[in-house]
Design a protein around this motif. Structure first.
Motif, mmCIF file in Angstrom:
data_model
loop_
_atom_site.group_PDB
_atom_site.id
_atom_site.type_symbol
_atom_site.label_atom_id
_atom_site.label_comp_id
_atom_site.label_asym_id
_atom_site.label_seq_id
_atom_site.Cartn_x
_atom_site.Cartn_y
_atom_site.Cartn_z
ATOM 1 N N LYS A 10 95.786 44.252 -40.657
ATOM 2 C CA LYS A 10 96.542 45.114 -41.592
ATOM 3 C C LYS A 10 95.831 46.445 -41.813
ATOM 4 O O LYS A 10 96.476 47.474 -42.011
ATOM 5 C CB LYS A 10 96.691 44.398 -42.934
ATOM 6 C CG LYS A 10 97.667 43.234 -42.899
ATOM 7 C CD LYS A 10 97.609 42.445 -44.198
ATOM 8 C CE LYS A 10 98.398 41.153 -44.075
ATOM 9 N NZ LYS A 10 98.048 40.174 -45.086
ATOM 10 N N VAL A 31 102.528 40.301 -35.622
ATOM 11 C CA VAL A 31 102.082 39.422 -36.702
ATOM 12 C C VAL A 31 100.887 40.095 -37.362
ATOM 13 O O VAL A 31 99.871 40.341 -36.709
ATOM 14 C CB VAL A 31 101.697 38.016 -36.168
ATOM 15 C CG1 VAL A 31 101.139 37.151 -37.282
ATOM 16 C CG2 VAL A 31 102.900 37.345 -35.525
ATOM 17 N N TRP A 32 101.017 40.402 -38.652
ATOM 18 C CA TRP A 32 99.937 41.097 -39.363
ATOM 19 C C TRP A 32 98.914 40.085 -39.841
ATOM 20 O O TRP A 32 99.266 39.051 -40.403
ATOM 21 C CB TRP A 32 100.507 41.889 -40.552
ATOM 22 C CG TRP A 32 101.493 42.912 -40.106
ATOM 23 C CD1 TRP A 32 102.843 42.857 -40.204
ATOM 24 C CD2 TRP A 32 101.204 44.142 -39.422
ATOM 25 N NE1 TRP A 32 103.425 43.975 -39.640
ATOM 26 C CE2 TRP A 32 102.434 44.785 -39.163
ATOM 27 C CE3 TRP A 32 100.024 44.772 -39.016
ATOM 28 C CZ2 TRP A 32 102.528 46.008 -38.504
ATOM 29 C CZ3 TRP A 32 100.118 45.992 -38.361
ATOM 30 C CH2 TRP A 32 101.352 46.606 -38.118
ATOM 31 N N ILE A 33 97.650 40.407 -39.605
ATOM 32 C CA ILE A 33 96.580 39.466 -39.977
ATOM 33 C C ILE A 33 95.528 40.205 -40.805
ATOM 34 O O ILE A 33 95.442 41.432 -40.761
ATOM 35 C CB ILE A 33 95.927 38.832 -38.724
ATOM 36 C CG1 ILE A 33 95.385 39.930 -37.783
ATOM 37 C CG2 ILE A 33 96.904 37.953 -37.990
ATOM 38 C CD1 ILE A 33 94.644 39.395 -36.579
ATOM 39 N N ASP A 34 94.735 39.457 -41.559
ATOM 40 C CA ASP A 34 93.687 40.107 -42.357
ATOM 41 C C ASP A 34 92.467 40.407 -41.497
ATOM 42 O O ASP A 34 91.818 41.428 -41.670
ATOM 43 C CB ASP A 34 93.287 39.203 -43.531
ATOM 44 C CG ASP A 34 94.408 39.138 -44.562
ATOM 45 O OD1 ASP A 34 95.013 40.179 -44.815
ATOM 46 O OD2 ASP A 34 94.694 38.040 -45.067
ATOM 47 N N GLU A 38 90.661 35.179 -37.714
ATOM 48 C CA GLU A 38 91.669 34.163 -38.081
ATOM 49 C C GLU A 38 92.372 33.635 -36.834
ATOM 50 O O GLU A 38 92.725 32.465 -36.760
ATOM 51 C CB GLU A 38 92.758 34.786 -38.961
ATOM 52 C CG GLU A 38 92.363 35.124 -40.365
ATOM 53 C CD GLU A 38 93.506 35.842 -41.067
ATOM 54 O OE1 GLU A 38 94.654 35.393 -40.973
ATOM 55 O OE2 GLU A 38 93.236 36.884 -41.687
ATOM 56 N N VAL A 39 92.579 34.519 -35.865
ATOM 57 C CA VAL A 39 93.280 34.118 -34.642
ATOM 58 C C VAL A 39 92.275 33.676 -33.582
ATOM 59 O O VAL A 39 92.401 32.598 -32.998
ATOM 60 C CB VAL A 39 94.147 35.287 -34.101
ATOM 61 C CG1 VAL A 39 94.824 34.902 -32.793
ATOM 62 C CG2 VAL A 39 95.185 35.678 -35.131
ATOM 63 N N GLN A 42 90.520 30.290 -34.392
ATOM 64 C CA GLN A 42 91.325 29.171 -34.877
ATOM 65 C C GLN A 42 90.874 27.876 -34.205
ATOM 66 O O GLN A 42 90.817 27.780 -32.983
ATOM 67 C CB GLN A 42 92.801 29.431 -34.609
ATOM 68 C CG GLN A 42 93.689 28.337 -35.161
ATOM 69 C CD GLN A 42 95.003 28.861 -35.730
ATOM 70 O OE1 GLN A 42 95.083 29.300 -36.869
ATOM 71 N NE2 GLN A 42 96.025 28.809 -34.931
ATOM 72 N N THR A 43 90.574 26.886 -35.022
ATOM 73 C CA THR A 43 90.076 25.621 -34.478
ATOM 74 C C THR A 43 91.232 24.787 -33.919
ATOM 75 O O THR A 43 92.397 25.073 -34.186
ATOM 76 C CB THR A 43 89.368 24.796 -35.574
ATOM 77 O OG1 THR A 43 90.288 24.627 -36.646
ATOM 78 C CG2 THR A 43 88.110 25.483 -36.063
ATOM 79 N N ASN A 44 90.885 23.745 -33.178
ATOM 80 C CA ASN A 44 91.866 22.767 -32.699
ATOM 81 C C ASN A 44 92.789 23.329 -31.608
ATOM 82 O O ASN A 44 93.861 22.796 -31.361
ATOM 83 C CB ASN A 44 92.717 22.283 -33.894
ATOM 84 C CG ASN A 44 93.397 20.975 -33.625
ATOM 85 O OD1 ASN A 44 92.811 20.093 -33.012
ATOM 86 N ND2 ASN A 44 94.631 20.833 -34.053
ATOM 87 N N SER A 45 92.359 24.451 -30.988
ATOM 88 C CA SER A 45 93.193 25.051 -29.948
ATOM 89 C C SER A 45 92.837 24.476 -28.582
ATOM 90 O O SER A 45 91.690 24.120 -28.350
ATOM 91 C CB SER A 45 92.950 26.558 -29.887
ATOM 92 O OG SER A 45 93.638 27.171 -30.911
ATOM 93 N N LYS A 55 97.197 36.296 -25.717
ATOM 94 C CA LYS A 55 97.822 37.370 -26.514
ATOM 95 C C LYS A 55 96.803 38.446 -26.862
ATOM 96 O O LYS A 55 95.604 38.214 -26.755
ATOM 97 C CB LYS A 55 98.438 36.778 -27.776
ATOM 98 C CG LYS A 55 99.587 35.865 -27.439
ATOM 99 C CD LYS A 55 100.091 35.082 -28.602
ATOM 100 C CE LYS A 55 100.975 33.965 -28.119
ATOM 101 N NZ LYS A 55 100.212 32.834 -27.559
#
Lengths: 327, 279
Positions: A10, A31-34, A38-39, A42-45, A55
Motif C-alpha cells: 500500500k 491485491v493491496w498488501i501491507d 505477508e505473501v 506465507q507458510t504451508n505453501s 506472481k
C-alpha cells in the motif's frame, strides 16, 4: 509467470515506479498488501506448485540495503565485498538453485525504491572506501530489466562513482541496457554458462547456450568487462568429456583475452538443501552423495579438487589469465 | 478425478449444489451435516454460521477422512455482503482478512476469474463497516475456513467462492437472492472445474500400470512419506521410458525388504530414488 494478479504494498500505491511497472504487466487484479513478507513468507505453501504460477510482488525496501558478502561466493580479491537484493526470487528455475530453499514461496519481489539502495551504498563507500558490490545474488537482474531498469541505473551510478566495483551476474541474454549505458572499468558483467547437456537437464526456461554466447560477444564488443562463470560445475561420470567439448565450443566464439573466468563446484547451505528436498524437488541433484562442511553441502573433497584442477587446467590451456576459484 | 470438499455455512447455500449431484448423507453431528456424491467425489459439509462452527466442522471432517488431505480441493462457498460490488455476482477470493486482527491469508491463485477480497467478521457487518472497505466482501466464515484448513491441507488446496447478496448488510428479499444464486450456479461450478483441471493431468496414463505401481509401493517396507517420495520417483522413471519390471528389479537389487536397521534402510532408499531419477 502468472501476471493476471499482482501484489503491491500500500505504501507505494502512488509511486511513479509502481505505475510504470504496472503499465508493463497490465494485471487484471491488484491485491493491496501491507508488507511483501505477508505473501513471500506465507507458510504451508507448496513451493514447486506455486513456481508454475509465480506472481509479482511490488514492494519498498525499508532497510538492509546491502549485506556483507556470502562465504559461498568468491570476493574476486576485494577486501570489502558486499551484495544487495534489489529483487528476491528468480524468473528461471534452475534445479541446483538455493532460492528454492530460501523463501517459503517463489513469488518474485521487486523493490522499487532503487534510489534508496544507491544512496545507502554511497554512504557505505564514504565509511569504508573501495567496495565490491554484487548486484544480483537472489535473482537474475538483467532478466528483470524489462520491468524495472535496475542494471541501467546501477551502471550509471558506477560510471560516476569510482570507489565501487559492481558485478551483474546473469544467465539472461537480454542485455539491451548495454546499449543505453557506457562501459567502465568498475562494471563487471558476469555470464554464467553451462554445457548444453547440463543446461537442458538442470536449467529449464533459461536462454540457450548460443543466445548467451551471443550476449557475451555483444558485451565484449561494447567494451564491457566480462567474466564467464563456470559455476556451479556439476559432477557427472563423464564430466571431463562434457566440459572439454563445452570449453572448445565456448572459446571458439569468445576470445580468451577479452574475459576473466570464475569457477566453483556445486555447493549449498545445508538447511536450504534439506528444505528443497522436503519440498519435493525430484532432481537427481538432491539424491547424490555429498559431504557437509561448515553447514554447506558439497561434493566429497576428492571430487571437488579433481573437478577444480581439471577445469582450471583446461582454462589455462585456452589462455585464460585471470581465473577466480571458489573452493 | 480429484476429490472435492464444498463447505457451506447454511443449508440454503448448499441446496442448489446438493440438488445438482446425487448425494447420500455421510454423517450428522449436532448441526454439522456431511453428504457425499460418490460419482463426482464431492463431499458437502454444512457447518452452521460463524468461525467456531466452521472450525469445528472442518476438524470433525478431517478427523474422519484424514486420508483425503493430500489431494482434496476445499472450497468455501456462500453469500457475502459488499458496499460497492454489484449484487448477484460470483467472485473468486484473492485475499481473506480477519476484520478483528487484520491478519490475512492469500490463497494460491492460478486461474483467471472475477476476483475479490473478503473480510471475515464475527458479527453481521452493517453498512457503516462495509463502507470503510467499499470494494471488499464481508462474511463470517472465510478466514476461519482458511486458517483451520492450513492445519490439514496445503494452501493451494484452499479456495473461496462468494456470491454478493447485499450492499448494506440487509438481505431485502431472500427468495430473490436464492433464485439468482441458483440461476448463476454455473459460474461457481466453472471456477471449481477450472481449478480442478489444473490438478487432473494424469501422471500415469495407463490404469493397469497405475494399479500395479500401487501394489509395488504398498509392498515397500518404508514409511508413508517415503512411499509418496517413491511414487514420484517411479512416475518420473516411467515417464522416461522405464518399465515396471525394471522398477521391481531395482528394488530387488537393493534388498530393501531384508534390511532391519533404520539408518541403513534410509540410505538404501535414497539410492533407489537416485537410480529412478537417473533413468
Amino acid at each position: 509467470m502468472f501476471k493476471q494478479l499482482v501484489y503491491i504494498e500500500k505504501s507505494i500505491k502512488n509511486h511513479a515506479n509502481t505505475i510504470q511497472v504496472l503499465d508493463k504487466i497490465q494485471p487484471s487484479q491488484i491485491v493491496w498488501i501491507d508488507h511483501y513478507k505477508e505473501v513471500l513468507n506465507q507458510t504451508n505453501s507448496n513451493w514447486l506448485f506455486n513456481k508454475k504460477f509465480q506472481k509479482i510482488v511490488l514492494a519498498k525496501r525499508e532497510n538492509e540495503f546491502y549485506y556483507k558478502g556470502s562465504h559461498h561466493t568468491s570476493n574476486l580479491g576485494h577486501q570489502h565485498f558486499y551484495y544487495n537484493t534489489l529483487a528476491l526470487n528468480c524468473l528461471y528455475h534452475c534445479e541446483y538453485c538455493y532460492l528454492q530453499g530460501m523463501y517459503n514461496t517463489p513469488h518474485l519481489v521487486l523493490f522499487l525504491n532503487n534510489n534508496d539502495y544507491i544512496n545507502a551504498t554511497r554512504q557505505l563507500i564514504q565509511q569504508v572506501g573501495d567496495i565490491y558490490m554484487a548486484l544480483s545474488y537472489d535473482t537474475d537482474l538483467p532478466a528483470l530489466e524489462k520491468y524495472y531498469p535496475y542494471c541501467k541505473e546501477w551502471i550509471e551510478f558506477a560510471n560516476n562513482e569510482k570507489n565501487i566495483t559492481i558485478e551483474i551476474r546473469t544467465k539472461s541474454h537480454q542485455i539491451d541496457f548495454i546499449h543505453q549505458t557506457q562501459p567502465s572499468d568498475n562494471v563487471l558483467l558476469s555470464f554464467t554458462l553451462s554445457p548444453e547437456v547440463i543446461q537442458n537437464r538442470y536449467e529449464p526456461y533459461t536462454p540457450s547456450l548460443e543466445q548467451r554466447l551471443k550476449a557475451v560477444q555483444n558485451a565484449i564488443k561494447k567494451k564491457f568487462k566480462v567474466m564467464i562463470c563456470f559455476d556451479p560445475l556439476i559432477y557427472t561420470t563423464d564430466y571431463k568429456n562434457i566440459y572439454t567439448d563445452f570449453f572448445n565450443h565456448v572459446f571458439q566464439s569468445i576470445s580468451a583475452e577479452s574475459v576473466v573466468a570464475s569457477i566453483g563446484v556445486f555447493r549449498m547451505n545445508h538447511q536450504f538443501f534439506k528444505r528443497i528436498r522436503k519440498n519435493g524437488n525430484r532432481s537427481d541433484i538432491y539424491y547424490k552423495e555429498y559431504s557437509i562442511e561448515n553447514k554447506t553441502i558439497m561434493y566429497p573433497k576428492n571430487i571437488r579438487n579433481e573437478m577444480i584442477m581439471f577445469v582450471q587446467s583446461e582454462l589455462q590451456k585456452r589462455n585464460i589469465k585471470d581465473i577466480f576459484i571458489y573452493e | 478425478m480429484t476429490p472435492k470438499l464444498l463447505v457451506f455455512a447454511h443449508p440454503q447455500e448448499a441446496a442448489p449444489f446438493i440438488e445438482k449431484y446425487s448425494c447420500n448423507t455421510l454423517f450428522q453431528l449436532k448441526t454439522i451435516q456431511c453428504l457425499y456424491s460418490e460419482n463426482n467425489q464431492i463431499y458437502f459439509l454444512i457447518t452452521s454460521g460463524g468461525a467456531v462452527n466452521t472450525s469445528v466442522a472442518l476438524s470433525v471432517f478431517f478427523e474422519r477422512f484424514s486420508t483425503l488431505k493430500n489431494n482434496i480441493l476445499c472450497f468455501n462457498i456462500g453469500i457475502a455482503g459488499s458496499f460497492n460490488k454489484p449484487i448477484y455476482h460470483w467472485h473468486y477470493i484473492s485475499k481473506i482478512t480477519n476484520y478483528h486482527n487484520n491478519k490475512s491469508f492469500y490463497p494460491d491463485i492460478f486461474i483467471k476469474a472475477n476476483y475479490a477480497e473478503i473480510m471475515t467478521i464475527e458479527f453481521p457487518a452493517n453498512k457503516k463497516i462495509m463502507s470503510v472497505y467499499p470494494d471488499v466482501l464481508f462474511d463470517m466464515e472465510a478466514f476461519a475456513f482458511a486458517n483451520t484448513l492450513k492445519f490439514f491441507v496445503q494452501n493451494h488446496q484452499i479456495h473461496c467462492i462468494k456470491f454478493v447478496s447485499d450492499n448494506d448488510g440487509v438481505i431485502k428479499d431472500i427468495h430473490e437472492l436464492l433464485s439468482h444464486y441458483q440461476k448463476q450456479l454455473s459460474e461457481a461450478l466453472n471456477i471449481i472445474q477450472d481449478i480442478e483441471n489444473i490438478f487432473t493431468t494424469k501422471l500415469v496414463q495407463n490404469a493397469d500400470t497405475e494399479k500395479e505401481l500401487k501394489i509395488i509401493i504398498e509392498s515397500l517396507p518404508v514409511t508413508q512419506s517415503q512411499q509418496s517420495q517413491f511414487k514420484k520417483a517411479a512416475v518420473y522413471y516411467l515417464q522416461h521410458n522405464g518399465s515396471l519390471n525394471q522398477i521391481r528389479q531395482i528394488i530387488n537389487e537393493h534388498h530393501l525388504h531384508t534390511i532391519k536397521i533404520k539408518s541403513e534402510k534410509n540410505s538404501i532408499f535414497r539410492k533407489i530414488l537416485n537410480q529412478l531419477y537417473n533413468v
